[in-house]
Design a protein around this motif. Structure first.
Motif, PDB file in Angstrom:
ATOM      1  N   GLU A  51     -90.211 -36.305  14.747  1.00  0.00           N
ATOM      2  CA  GLU A  51     -89.781 -37.655  14.417  1.00  0.00           C
ATOM      3  C   GLU A  51     -88.275 -37.673  14.195  1.00  0.00           C
ATOM      4  OE1 GLU A  51     -91.941 -38.897  11.016  1.00  0.00           O
ATOM      5  OE2 GLU A  51     -93.823 -39.209  12.106  1.00  0.00           O
ATOM      6  N   ALA A  52     -87.661 -38.749  14.651  1.00  0.00           N
ATOM      7  CA  ALA A  52     -86.244 -38.982  14.400  1.00  0.00           C
ATOM      8  C   ALA A  52     -86.109 -40.371  13.791  1.00  0.00           C
ATOM      9  CB  ALA A  52     -85.446 -38.868  15.697  1.00  0.00           C
ATOM     10  N   GLY A  53     -84.917 -40.694  13.349  1.00  0.00           N
ATOM     11  CA  GLY A  53     -84.680 -42.029  12.830  1.00  0.00           C
ATOM     12  C   GLY A  53     -85.006 -42.198  11.365  1.00  0.00           C
ATOM     13  N   LYS A  54     -85.276 -41.080  10.653  1.00  0.00           N
ATOM     14  CA  LYS A  54     -85.585 -41.173   9.230  1.00  0.00           C
ATOM     15  C   LYS A  54     -84.593 -40.330   8.440  1.00  0.00           C
ATOM     16  CE  LYS A  54     -89.839 -41.410   7.898  1.00  0.00           C
ATOM     17  NZ  LYS A  54     -91.228 -41.038   7.566  1.00  0.00           N
ATOM     18  N   ALA A  55     -84.251 -40.808   7.241  1.00  0.00           N
ATOM     19  CA  ALA A  55     -83.234 -40.141   6.430  1.00  0.00           C
ATOM     20  C   ALA A  55     -83.630 -38.730   6.045  1.00  0.00           C
ATOM     21  CB  ALA A  55     -82.966 -40.970   5.163  1.00  0.00           C
ATOM     22  N   ASP A  56     -84.944 -38.472   5.902  1.00  0.00           N
ATOM     23  CA  ASP A  56     -85.400 -37.151   5.494  1.00  0.00           C
ATOM     24  C   ASP A  56     -85.563 -36.188   6.664  1.00  0.00           C
ATOM     25  OD1 ASP A  56     -87.623 -38.137   6.734  1.00  0.00           O
ATOM     26  OD2 ASP A  56     -88.958 -38.009   5.001  1.00  0.00           O
ATOM     27  N   GLY A  57     -85.143 -36.639   7.856  1.00  0.00           N
ATOM     28  CA  GLY A  57     -85.238 -35.765   9.021  1.00  0.00           C
ATOM     29  C   GLY A  57     -86.551 -35.862   9.752  1.00  0.00           C
ATOM     30  N   GLY A  58     -87.518 -36.592   9.167  1.00  0.00           N
ATOM     31  CA  GLY A  58     -88.775 -36.820   9.864  1.00  0.00           C
ATOM     32  C   GLY A  58     -89.752 -35.666   9.754  1.00  0.00           C
ATOM     33  N   PHE A  59     -90.747 -35.719  10.605  1.00  0.00           N
ATOM     34  CA  PHE A  59     -91.858 -34.772  10.575  1.00  0.00           C
ATOM     35  C   PHE A  59     -91.858 -33.950  11.855  1.00  0.00           C
ATOM     36  CE2 PHE A  59     -96.247 -33.466  11.247  1.00  0.00           C
ATOM     37  CZ  PHE A  59     -96.682 -33.119   9.969  1.00  0.00           C
ATOM     38  N   HIS A  60     -92.061 -32.660  11.714  1.00  0.00           N
ATOM     39  CA  HIS A  60     -92.136 -31.777  12.867  1.00  0.00           C
ATOM     40  C   HIS A  60     -93.543 -31.176  12.888  1.00  0.00           C
ATOM     41  CE1 HIS A  60     -87.676 -31.782  13.212  1.00  0.00           C
ATOM     42  NE2 HIS A  60     -87.763 -31.916  11.900  1.00  0.00           N
ATOM     43  N   GLY A  61     -94.250 -31.381  13.971  1.00  0.00           N
ATOM     44  CA  GLY A  61     -95.600 -30.856  13.979  1.00  0.00           C
ATOM     45  C   GLY A  61     -96.181 -30.778  15.368  1.00  0.00           C
ATOM     46  N   ILE A  62     -97.474 -30.460  15.418  1.00  0.00           N
ATOM     47  CA  ILE A  62     -98.172 -30.366  16.687  1.00  0.00           C
ATOM     48  C   ILE A  62     -99.227 -31.460  16.757  1.00  0.00           C
ATOM     49  CG2 ILE A  62     -97.798 -27.872  16.827  1.00  0.00           C
ATOM     50  CD1 ILE A  62    -100.725 -27.495  16.036  1.00  0.00           C
ATOM     51  N   ASP A  63     -99.602 -31.789  17.957  1.00  0.00           N
ATOM     52  CA  ASP A  63    -100.674 -32.744  18.167  1.00  0.00           C
ATOM     53  C   ASP A  63    -101.984 -31.992  17.919  1.00  0.00           C
ATOM     54  OD1 ASP A  63    -102.529 -34.557  19.046  1.00  0.00           O
ATOM     55  OD2 ASP A  63    -101.466 -35.091  20.888  1.00  0.00           O
ATOM     56  N   ASP A  64    -102.346 -31.906  16.648  1.00  0.00           N
ATOM     57  CA  ASP A  64    -103.480 -31.073  16.246  1.00  0.00           C
ATOM     58  C   ASP A  64    -104.742 -31.882  15.988  1.00  0.00           C
ATOM     59  OD1 ASP A  64    -102.802 -32.339  13.901  1.00  0.00           O
ATOM     60  OD2 ASP A  64    -102.480 -30.510  12.733  1.00  0.00           O
ATOM     61  N   GLN A  65    -104.919 -32.964  16.761  1.00  0.00           N
ATOM     62  CA  GLN A  65    -106.133 -33.784  16.660  1.00  0.00           C
ATOM     63  C   GLN A  65    -106.265 -34.406  15.271  1.00  0.00           C
ATOM     64  OE1 GLN A  65    -108.158 -30.164  18.277  1.00  0.00           O
ATOM     65  NE2 GLN A  65    -109.391 -31.666  19.405  1.00  0.00           N
ATOM     66  N   PHE A  66    -105.112 -34.794  14.731  1.00  0.00           N
ATOM     67  CA  PHE A  66    -105.016 -35.465  13.437  1.00  0.00           C
ATOM     68  C   PHE A  66    -105.611 -34.640  12.301  1.00  0.00           C
ATOM     69  CE2 PHE A  66    -104.609 -39.449  16.054  1.00  0.00           C
ATOM     70  CZ  PHE A  66    -103.296 -39.711  15.676  1.00  0.00           C
ATOM     71  N   GLN A  67    -105.333 -33.342  12.331  1.00  0.00           N
ATOM     72  CA  GLN A  67    -105.724 -32.489  11.222  1.00  0.00           C
ATOM     73  C   GLN A  67    -104.640 -32.455  10.148  1.00  0.00           C
ATOM     74  OE1 GLN A  67    -109.010 -31.043  11.112  1.00  0.00           O
ATOM     75  NE2 GLN A  67    -108.944 -32.678  12.642  1.00  0.00           N
ATOM     76  N   SER A  68    -103.376 -32.513  10.555  1.00  0.00           N
ATOM     77  CA  SER A  68    -102.265 -32.473   9.596  1.00  0.00           C
ATOM     78  C   SER A  68    -101.992 -33.832   8.971  1.00  0.00           C
ATOM     79  CB  SER A  68    -100.983 -31.985  10.280  1.00  0.00           C
ATOM     80  OG  SER A  68    -101.156 -30.684  10.793  1.00  0.00           O
ATOM     81  N   ARG A  69    -102.199 -34.887   9.732  1.00  0.00           N
ATOM     82  CA  ARG A  69    -101.958 -36.253   9.258  1.00  0.00           C
ATOM     83  C   ARG A  69    -103.081 -37.132   9.796  1.00  0.00           C
ATOM     84  NH1 ARG A  69     -96.079 -37.781  11.430  1.00  0.00           N
ATOM     85  NH2 ARG A  69     -95.734 -38.880   9.483  1.00  0.00           N
ATOM     86  N   THR A  70    -103.330 -38.219   9.108  1.00  0.00           N
ATOM     87  CA  THR A  70    -104.307 -39.184   9.599  1.00  0.00           C
ATOM     88  C   THR A  70    -103.648 -40.078  10.652  1.00  0.00           C
ATOM     89  OG1 THR A  70    -103.757 -40.884   7.970  1.00  0.00           O
ATOM     90  CG2 THR A  70    -105.395 -39.214   7.327  1.00  0.00           C
ATOM     91  N   PRO A  71    -104.444 -40.742  11.482  1.00  0.00           N
ATOM     92  CA  PRO A  71    -103.841 -41.686  12.427  1.00  0.00           C
ATOM     93  C   PRO A  71    -102.978 -42.736  11.730  1.00  0.00           C
ATOM     94  CG  PRO A  71    -106.117 -41.276  13.031  1.00  0.00           C
ATOM     95  CD  PRO A  71    -105.900 -40.600  11.698  1.00  0.00           C
ATOM     96  N   HIS A  72    -103.444 -43.236  10.588  1.00  0.00           N
ATOM     97  CA  HIS A  72    -102.660 -44.266   9.898  1.00  0.00           C
ATOM     98  C   HIS A  72    -101.324 -43.709   9.416  1.00  0.00           C
ATOM     99  CE1 HIS A  72    -101.726 -47.834   7.614  1.00  0.00           C
ATOM    100  NE2 HIS A  72    -101.547 -47.089   6.528  1.00  0.00           N
ATOM    101  N   GLU A  73    -101.318 -42.507   8.899  1.00  0.00           N
ATOM    102  CA  GLU A  73    -100.053 -41.919   8.442  1.00  0.00           C
ATOM    103  C   GLU A  73     -99.071 -41.761   9.594  1.00  0.00           C
ATOM    104  OE1 GLU A  73    -101.669 -39.179   4.687  1.00  0.00           O
ATOM    105  OE2 GLU A  73    -101.633 -38.357   6.723  1.00  0.00           O
ATOM    106  N   PHE A  74     -99.560 -41.331  10.733  1.00  0.00           N
ATOM    107  CA  PHE A  74     -98.680 -41.150  11.889  1.00  0.00           C
ATOM    108  C   PHE A  74     -98.104 -42.482  12.353  1.00  0.00           C
ATOM    109  CE2 PHE A  74     -98.198 -41.295  16.507  1.00  0.00           C
ATOM    110  CZ  PHE A  74     -97.209 -40.341  16.681  1.00  0.00           C
ATOM    111  N   TYR A  75     -98.959 -43.481  12.535  1.00  0.00           N
ATOM    112  CA  TYR A  75     -98.478 -44.758  13.074  1.00  0.00           C
ATOM    113  C   TYR A  75     -97.703 -45.566  12.041  1.00  0.00           C
ATOM    114  CZ  TYR A  75    -101.043 -43.878  17.338  1.00  0.00           C
ATOM    115  OH  TYR A  75    -101.469 -43.332  18.523  1.00  0.00           O
ATOM    116  N   GLN A  76     -98.005 -45.390  10.762  1.00  0.00           N
ATOM    117  CA  GLN A  76     -97.233 -46.078   9.742  1.00  0.00           C
ATOM    118  C   GLN A  76     -95.800 -45.555   9.736  1.00  0.00           C
ATOM    119  OE1 GLN A  76     -98.367 -48.756   8.032  1.00  0.00           O
ATOM    120  NE2 GLN A  76     -96.197 -48.964   7.455  1.00  0.00           N
ATOM    121  N   ALA A  77     -95.632 -44.267   9.994  1.00  0.00           N
ATOM    122  CA  ALA A  77     -94.278 -43.709  10.073  1.00  0.00           C
ATOM    123  C   ALA A  77     -93.479 -44.394  11.175  1.00  0.00           C
ATOM    124  CB  ALA A  77     -94.346 -42.204  10.315  1.00  0.00           C
TER     125      ALA A  77
END
Length: 311
Positions: free
Chosen positions: A34-60
């Motif tokens: 992720e870019a465009g966020k003051a905290d540098g965003g989130f770096h991860g893999i497309d792990d079938q929404f194991q690290s984040r929920t769909p809502h968390e991803f799209y809300q970002a």
């Protein structure tokens, strides 16, 4: 009956973890940043929404994140190939359409590299350019798993897939075209016009696997009615049982409504649902709804090939 080959797909098939375990499909992940966020965003893999929920991803994304994706590295492909070779049976790998990503070319390059290293001309690994992605790729891989479990060989499924990909009919609705424009999938001028009209764009896949805008609709309910009409006009079950694959990008209530509408027009249809994963979600943004089914050969409409039912 023991299976005759291993089945793999990149993560753009949008299988949940439960889907991949149930169907015995190995999923190779894309990564995103992720870019465009003051905290540098989130770096991860497309792990079938194991690290984040769909809502968390799209809300970002709604909050200003601008995710960028990366295809699996050659090392990821090579390690997957080495693992399946140890099983002693062939393998088939389904990749996102080469019209939108370099993932397929990366998978083929990694396979060629491994052949060179091993000093062989061929390995029992078949790589498929799906020509589609997301819930359309879900439909393709799900059927490949059914064929495998029924006793088909890797070569039979590979040859089937090269034809079957042209029988997948797809229509999807997005809230706007900005994320597709930012990722270079849609021209800037087209995105600006759609935005000015405050319309919900409707898209599908061209024969070369790129995207095409085929219409617009005002409002999500009218858009869902268009998706249902598309299914009614496009589906040709042929040798398949009635099935439709629908996906959503953090709009589960609309997904449920669309599924109910489809069952109203065809009570016998099996509706497969999925969450649009981070890889595709980076480009379509929140609110996407898709509808995919088996239909007539799309090449016929372009004056190519001979008509035949989905098979």
């Amino acid at each position: 009956m023991s299976v005759k080959f291993n089945l793999l797909s990149d993560s753009t098939c949008d299988f949940s973890l439960e889907d991949s375990q149930r169907l015995n499909v190995t999923v190779l992940p894309f990564t995103y940043t992720e870019a465009g966020k003051a905290d540098g965003g989130f770096h991860g893999i497309d792990d079938q929404f194991q690290s984040r929920t769909p809502h968390e991803f799209y809300q970002a994304i709604r909050d200003g994140a601008m995710p960028m994706t990366s295809q699996p590295t050659p090392l990821v492909f090579e390690e997957a190939y080495r693992d399946v070779l140890k099983t002693g049976i062939p393998s088939v790998l389904f990749c996102i359409t080469s019209g939108l990503s370099g993932g397929y070319n990366g998978a083929v390059t990694a396979l060629d590299r491994l052949k060179e290293e091993m000093g062989v001309d061929e390995l029992p690994i078949y790589v498929v350019d799906s020509g589609v992605t997301s819930s359309a790729q879900y439909l393709l891989v799900e059927e490949a798993a059914r064929m495998r479990d029924a006793g088909a060989t890797a070569e039979e499924v590979y040859n089937w897939a090269l034809e079957a990909r042209y029988h997948i009919q797809t229509l999807f609705m997005v809230d706007n075209l900005e994320t597709l424009r930012r990722g270079g999938r849609i021209p800037k001028t087209v995105a600006m016009v759609a935005g000015a009209l405050d319309a919900k764009p409707l898209l599908n896949f061209n024969l070369d696997g790129t995207l095409s805008i085929v219409g617009v609709t005002r409002g999500r309910h009218k858009g869902m009615k268009r998706l249902v009409k598309f299914y009614q006009e496009s589906h040709v079950d042929g040798d398949y049982a009635p099935v439709v694959s629908i996906g959503n990008a953090d709009c589960p209530e609309d997904l449920d409504r669309l599924a109910a509408m489809l069952r109203e027009v065809n009570p016998d249809v099996r509706v497969m649902t999925s969450n649009i994963g981070p890889t595709i979600g980076c480009h379509v943004g929140p609110g996407m709804l898709s509808c995919c089914c088996w239909g007539a050969d799309r090449r016929v409409a372009k004056g190519r090939g001979k008509g035949r039912g989905a098979k």
